[in-house]
Design an enzyme around this catalytic site. Structure first.
Site, mmCIF file in Angstrom:
data_model
loop_
_atom_site.group_PDB
_atom_site.id
_atom_site.type_symbol
_atom_site.label_atom_id
_atom_site.label_comp_id
_atom_site.label_asym_id
_atom_site.label_seq_id
_atom_site.Cartn_x
_atom_site.Cartn_y
_atom_site.Cartn_z
ATOM 1 C CG HIS A 102 -0.283 -0.155 2.516
ATOM 2 N ND1 HIS A 102 0.103 -1.391 2.990
ATOM 3 C CD2 HIS A 102 0.096 0.738 3.463
ATOM 4 C CE1 HIS A 102 0.678 -1.257 4.178
ATOM 5 N NE2 HIS A 102 0.689 0.036 4.482
ATOM 6 C CG HIS A 104 0.732 5.324 4.238
ATOM 7 N ND1 HIS A 104 -0.078 5.236 5.346
ATOM 8 C CD2 HIS A 104 1.517 4.215 4.271
ATOM 9 C CE1 HIS A 104 0.211 4.128 6.027
ATOM 10 N NE2 HIS A 104 1.179 3.488 5.391
HETATM 11 P P1 5GP Z 1 1.744 0.416 7.427
HETATM 12 O O1 5GP Z 1 2.088 0.593 8.887
HETATM 13 O O2 5GP Z 1 1.730 -1.063 7.057
HETATM 14 O O3 5GP Z 1 2.535 1.244 6.480
HETATM 15 O O4 5GP Z 1 0.271 0.978 7.287
HETATM 16 C C1 5GP Z 1 -0.865 0.253 7.629
HETATM 17 C C2 5GP Z 1 -1.972 1.240 7.848
HETATM 18 O O5 5GP Z 1 -3.196 0.541 7.822
HETATM 19 C C3 5GP Z 1 -1.906 1.986 9.208
HETATM 20 O O6 5GP Z 1 -1.699 3.366 8.948
HETATM 21 C C4 5GP Z 1 -3.261 1.697 9.841
HETATM 22 O O7 5GP Z 1 -3.836 2.835 10.424
HETATM 23 C C5 5GP Z 1 -4.097 1.202 8.678
HETATM 24 N N1 5GP Z 1 -5.100 0.220 9.044
HETATM 25 C C6 5GP Z 1 -4.908 -0.905 9.779
HETATM 26 N N2 5GP Z 1 -6.069 -1.593 9.884
HETATM 27 C C7 5GP Z 1 -6.989 -0.883 9.190
HETATM 28 C C8 5GP Z 1 -8.384 -1.086 8.928
HETATM 29 O O8 5GP Z 1 -9.013 -2.064 9.368
HETATM 30 N N3 5GP Z 1 -9.007 -0.162 8.178
HETATM 31 C C9 5GP Z 1 -8.352 0.946 7.689
HETATM 32 N N4 5GP Z 1 -9.077 1.808 6.961
HETATM 33 N N5 5GP Z 1 -7.052 1.163 7.906
HETATM 34 C C10 5GP Z 1 -6.384 0.268 8.658
#
Ligand code: 5GP
Ligand code: ZN
Length: 143
Positions: A102, A104
């Site tokens: 993903h 951001h």
């Molecule tokens: P990472 O830390 O892997 O770069 O980002 C994962 C993101 O997913 C985090 O910013 C977190 O807030 C988001 N996230 C985790 N679980 C969920 C969810 O169930 N729904 C949504 N909309 N975002 C989520």
């Protein structure tokens, strides 16, 4: 069990877990990050489960990234931020917590935004020769 059966973003894409959808087409899904680091913080994901940049098919990446400026522009029009960070974490050490690739999109509104990368640079620690050797070590693997 296949990784995607246990993946929260695959469940969001399939509608098994609710999300605030921003955009969808046959290749990608974009939705608000629950965390909302800043207002409008959005995630864009490929519909196929690929866990990180090291597993991301370049063709899938092309389809995903062609949508990134479109979504950034929509965030701009909606909320008029003064800047925007693109962020992609790969691996636990790098801050990845959901192992479905993903990107951001984090709009920036001012100095009080609760985000701080605090990069420390090491420009003076390398000679031009060392930089050339590092670049060569990488480029030798690009075919
Ligand atoms: P990472 O830390 O892997 O770069 O980002 C994962 C993101 O997913 C985090 O910013 C977190 O807030 C988001 N996230 C985790 N679980 C969920 C969810 O169930 N729904 C949504 N909309 N975002 C989520
Ligand atoms: Zn997934």
């Amino acid at each position: 069990m296949a990784e995607e059966n246990d993946c929260i973003f695959c469940k969001i894409i399939k509608g098994e877990i609710p999300s605030a959808k921003v955009y969808e087409d046959e290749d990608v899904y974009a939705f608000l990050d629950l965390g909302q680091i800043t207002k409008g913080h959005t995630l864009i994901v490929p519909k196929v489960h690929q866990k990180d940049i090291f597993h991301l098919d370049p063709e899938i990446a092309a389809k995903l990234f062609r949508r990134v400026p479109v979504i950034a522009d929509a965030i701009n029009k909606a909320f008029h931020p003064v800047g925007l960070n693109l962020l992609n974490n790969n691996g636990t050490l790098a801050g990845q917590s959901v192992f479905h690739y993903h990107v951001h999109l984090i709009p920036r509104y001012g100095k009080d935004d609760t985000i701080n990368f605090g990069f420390q640079t090491h420009t003076d620690d390398y000679t031009n020769e060392q930089r050339a050797a590092i670049a060569q070590a990488i480029s030798s693997h690009i075919h």
